[in-house]
Design a protein around this motif. Structure first.
Motif, PDB file in Angstrom:
ATOM      1  N   SER A 181     -25.938 -30.576  27.972  1.00 22.09           N
ATOM      2  CA  SER A 181     -26.635 -29.265  27.714  1.00 22.09           C
ATOM      3  C   SER A 181     -25.686 -28.194  27.570  1.00 22.09           C
ATOM      4  O   SER A 181     -26.181 -27.270  27.345  1.00 22.09           O
ATOM      5  N   GLU A 215     -23.489 -27.726  25.682  1.00 28.94           N
ATOM      6  CA  GLU A 215     -22.996 -27.448  24.259  1.00 28.94           C
ATOM      7  C   GLU A 215     -23.952 -26.533  24.003  1.00 28.94           C
ATOM      8  O   GLU A 215     -23.905 -25.666  23.342  1.00 28.94           O
ATOM      9  N   ASP A 216     -25.493 -26.778  23.946  1.00 24.18           N
ATOM     10  CA  ASP A 216     -26.478 -26.016  23.554  1.00 24.18           C
ATOM     11  C   ASP A 216     -26.553 -24.620  24.154  1.00 24.18           C
ATOM     12  O   ASP A 216     -26.645 -23.575  23.495  1.00 24.18           O
ATOM     13  N   TRP A 217     -26.029 -24.521  25.258  1.00 25.13           N
ATOM     14  CA  TRP A 217     -25.893 -23.264  26.074  1.00 25.13           C
ATOM     15  C   TRP A 217     -24.783 -22.390  25.542  1.00 25.13           C
ATOM     16  O   TRP A 217     -24.907 -21.223  25.110  1.00 25.13           O
ATOM     17  N   ASN A 276     -23.791 -22.490  22.195  1.00 22.07           N
ATOM     18  CA  ASN A 276     -24.270 -22.094  21.090  1.00 22.07           C
ATOM     19  C   ASN A 276     -25.235 -20.877  21.424  1.00 22.07           C
ATOM     20  O   ASN A 276     -25.081 -19.904  20.673  1.00 22.07           O
ATOM     21  N   GLU A 277     -26.002 -21.098  22.354  1.00 25.30           N
ATOM     22  CA  GLU A 277     -27.027 -19.871  22.566  1.00 25.30           C
ATOM     23  C   GLU A 277     -26.224 -18.628  23.125  1.00 25.30           C
ATOM     24  O   GLU A 277     -26.375 -17.545  22.187  1.00 25.30           O
ATOM     25  N   GLN A 278     -25.053 -18.601  23.752  1.00 24.76           N
ATOM     26  CA  GLN A 278     -24.424 -17.684  24.421  1.00 24.76           C
ATOM     27  C   GLN A 278     -23.482 -16.988  23.336  1.00 24.76           C
ATOM     28  O   GLN A 278     -23.422 -15.852  23.172  1.00 24.76           O
ATOM     29  N   ASN A 288     -23.991 -17.189  20.022  1.00 27.78           N
ATOM     30  CA  ASN A 288     -24.992 -16.338  19.015  1.00 27.78           C
ATOM     31  C   ASN A 288     -25.526 -15.098  19.630  1.00 27.78           C
ATOM     32  O   ASN A 288     -25.662 -14.095  19.050  1.00 27.78           O
ATOM     33  N   ARG A 290     -15.656 -20.048  18.220  1.00 27.80           N
ATOM     34  CA  ARG A 290     -16.099 -20.833  17.217  1.00 27.80           C
ATOM     35  C   ARG A 290     -15.244 -22.227  17.132  1.00 27.80           C
ATOM     36  O   ARG A 290     -15.695 -23.400  17.336  1.00 27.80           O
ATOM     37  N   ARG A 304     -14.771 -24.332  20.181  1.00 28.84           N
ATOM     38  CA  ARG A 304     -15.999 -25.408  20.356  1.00 28.84           C
ATOM     39  C   ARG A 304     -15.588 -26.872  19.725  1.00 28.84           C
ATOM     40  O   ARG A 304     -16.429 -27.519  20.162  1.00 28.84           O
TER      41      ARG A 304
END
Length: 164
Positions: A49, A51-53, A55-57, A59, A133, A136
């Motif tokens: 989870s 990884e999703d966080w 991406n959100e941060q 962005n 980026r 990641r």
């Protein structure tokens, strides 16, 4: 009277013990090594989870940064971007994304410099966003800044440039 004489004049020192110190000395609990293993296991459970966080941060950070050559009046965008980059730096370091933490700390330094009157350099910020980026990607995730000397040194030189 010298400092040594004052210290030896019969003054009493009181040592206090904090609640944390008392709790740490209590009998029971689990061994330090086991606590570390448990923490590492919990971090591994959080990584999918995370990884999703990330991406959100990233962005959210990109959305706070002004586009184009002009910057908006006031410092609210800098404060928002700086908080976001500091959060990324702290959490990435905890999750063993060391290079990402390095880049996010650099971004925070850039925002601080702008806040203190340095020129807004969109190209420098964009360079660091691209490095975030890049960090990641699987092959860069667990690397440190020392493992990427050319890239890290380039980012450091940008920070040290007189225009920033």
């Amino acid at each position: 009277m010298s400092d040594k004489a004052m210290a030896g004049d019969g003054a009493r020192e009181f040592f206090t013990e904090t609640n944390f110190q008392k709790q740490a000395r209590r009998p029971g609990g689990i061994a330090r090594d086991q606590a570390i293993k448990n923490a590492d296991a919990n971090i591994e459970m959080l990584k999918p989870s995370f990884e999703d966080w990330l991406n959100e941060q990233i962005n959210a950070l990109v959305k706070t940064i002004p586009k184009g050559g002009s910057i908006p009046a006031g410092l609210s965008w800098i404060d928002a971007a700086d908080i976001n980059s500091q959060r990324l730096a702290d959490v990435a370091a905890s999750m063993d994304y060391r290079f990402m933490s390095f880049v996010a700390k650099n971004l925070s330094l850039i925002f601080d410099a702008i806040r203190n009157g340095s020129e807004y350099r969109g190209d420098v910020i964009e360079c660091h966003i691209n490095a975030l980026r890049l960090s990641r990607q699987q092959q860069y995730r667990e690397l440190r800044s020392e493992d990427l000397p050319e890239l890290s040194e380039g980012l450091r030189r940008i920070l040290e440039s007189p225009r920033l």
